[in-house]
Scaffold this motif. Sequence first.
Motif, mmCIF file in Angstrom:
data_model
loop_
_atom_site.group_PDB
_atom_site.id
_atom_site.type_symbol
_atom_site.label_atom_id
_atom_site.label_comp_id
_atom_site.label_asym_id
_atom_site.label_seq_id
_atom_site.Cartn_x
_atom_site.Cartn_y
_atom_site.Cartn_z
ATOM 1 N N GLY A 78 27.521 11.163 48.840
ATOM 2 C CA GLY A 78 26.194 10.576 48.790
ATOM 3 C C GLY A 78 25.949 9.696 50.007
ATOM 4 N N GLY A 79 24.864 9.974 50.756
ATOM 5 C CA GLY A 79 24.511 9.159 51.901
ATOM 6 C C GLY A 79 25.222 9.509 53.182
ATOM 7 N N ASN A 216 21.092 10.364 39.752
ATOM 8 C CA ASN A 216 21.454 10.350 41.172
ATOM 9 C C ASN A 216 20.385 9.685 42.029
ATOM 10 N N SER A 218 18.988 6.799 44.661
ATOM 11 C CA SER A 218 19.623 6.297 45.872
ATOM 12 C C SER A 218 18.853 5.100 46.408
ATOM 13 N N SER A 248 24.289 6.159 46.921
ATOM 14 C CA SER A 248 23.705 7.400 46.415
ATOM 15 C C SER A 248 24.811 8.300 45.899
ATOM 16 N N THR A 288 28.624 7.321 41.984
ATOM 17 C CA THR A 288 27.876 6.687 43.067
ATOM 18 C C THR A 288 28.799 6.325 44.222
#
Length: 717
Positions: A78-79, A216, A218, A248, A288
Amino acid sequence: MAAAFLAIPCGHAVAEDVARLMLEEIIVTAEKIGAKSIMDTSFSISAMTGEQLEDQGVVSVADAIAGNPGVSSVELFGGSNTVQIRGVSSLFGDATVGYYMDDLPYTQVGQQFVPDMNPYDLERIEVLRGPQGTLYGASSQGGTVRVLTRSPEHNEFEFKANGGISSTSGHGDSWKAQAAINLPLIEDVLSARVVASRVDQAGFIDLPLTGENDYNDSEDESYRAKLLFTPTDNLSIKLTAWHSEVASAVPYADKDYEFSPVFIEFDPAALPLPIPAGVRPVTADDLTNRIEFDLYNLVLEYDFEQVSLYSTTSLIENKQQLDQNVLGAPVLLPIENRTLNQELRLAYTGEGSLSWTAGVFFMDARQEQQVIAGTLLAGLPDPVLTVVADQEKRSTQWAVFGELHYELSDEWTLTLGSRYFEDEREEEDLGALTIAGLNALGFDAKRSQDLDKVTGRVNLAYAPDGDSLYYLNVAQGFRSGVAQQGISLLSAVAAGIAAPEFSESEDLISYELGTKLSFMDDALTLEAALYYLQWDDIITLLGTVDPNSGLPISYAENVGEADAVGVDIGVLYRGVPGLTLQIAANFNSTEYGDDLPLANIADGDTVTQVPEATMSVSAAYQWPLADTGLNGRFYTAYQYTDSRPDYTVGFSTESDSFAVLNARLGVEAEHWSLYLTGENLTDEDGRISLFAQTAIAGVPASRMRPRTLGVEASLRF
């Protein structure tokens, strides 16, 4: 991307400007020898200005570069993403694409991923396609991405702000707020620019086992300050500080936008022999990932009239908590990086047929990384955590480089470039059990390797007139080898495999024929490039099963090779006042040249995560709204990405091909604008990426955000 040739005018153009609208060429600095237009740059490069990105509502660098020929990215965590250009793609080792934030190479030892930043208030993004080993060094095998922030402007106050809200079909609402201010502090001498942004995006995936919907979501928050000091006409000093935080999750989901990961619970009474006692659902908090970085950059420029001196000093500190809690047990990946960079160069741009740039580069990159595995025991709320791997890594690099440009005649220019590079890599295992095992097998817990490389570039350009450019570009790229993890050495030796302590560096050479043409008094421009590249000694992650224990093992070795043939195409039309039409595409055949059964790769297979075709088509139209003093504005873009394969031992996957349609319709005044926005208007729901190593354990593919509609407003003074 064809759009990179020319800049779309900024959003506050008034109505009377439309009739005389002329799009100006973007100026780039990729050759490190001064500013030059893209049409005069004799290799494949595209760029997007900050105004373009803001006009299009882009909130992600990954989205911004996706429309360039042969460029795609995959969300690893994530990210964060890994980027590939022209088929040079790997999910192991250092990155294959150089990624620069201003003058700082975002380098992580042995890591692929780079942050997916919000590109608000940038000067531009430059995408250099093809190896850039001469000027940009290691990890620029496929190309280089340069994210360049806007500098302060003396004697001019400016304030701008942008905000928007949107709703994702069947899911939650998102919002963004961002602003920038330019402050003149001392006339002609000192000014500052400050930028702040917050982008919150609603989730769109449900966890049915825990009852959490749209888990999910962010949060992307960043702050940037830049100071410009010019005490004399010849001296310029810039100081930048940048802070970013992203939280995220990877959008794993089935076609119903649901994800049902579980942890296996074990019976505590049965230990030390683990016996499964049931399962426990994985929660949103377990999925996360958090990334935080601080960047500091000091740039000094001094102009000696015909020779300019450029010094850039950068420091980046990065903390990441990357959790891979999708394979049946908690797995935590805390990583900390600290990288110091220094580049010093001279450039000669005086009169005559000769110009050149030469420089030295130093980098000290350090990384602390752990792999923490958890065991869930029935009846206990928290897992029992065990540090499986604990490592410190370091890369100390230095290089000398230069390029010489010689005008053979009014039409012909020859460019010669070279770089000498050294890299001392160290890896130290800190876990007591790993150290004891390594010592017992004759390995040191702290291991090192010295790498060195010479790369070159030869470029011959022919410009018979101001409307045409033809070029031949031969360039080399490379990627440093990486250390074998201690736990990988132990498992390989136990299975009777002579895995190397370090992999060696890779080699890549590219041959490119290209042209840039302008027709109809610059109303139509064309870019085309045909390339062939050969990639040798690819660092490949191999896997097998220990015949004694039956446990899987993996290790890295230089065993692969690949070659690619491809073509980039870019077309831009601006023959009607206010109208811009653009097409950018790449078609390629990028294949492995060996059978690698321990990686489940066969001779002729497409290189991992490489789409054989990408295409972007866009249209922008601006027109006056009667006698109101307002402009109407419409923008739409269609992007297509072919399917992408991935491989692991005994298993392979392939994502779906997918197409995305976005659009914006709005009204603009001199100081404000208002837009209706639409993203993924066709509600594409295919598998945009599917990793073999996780899919073999039942983890679904990543999915695109469903159709999202919104409204957005901007102010500028």
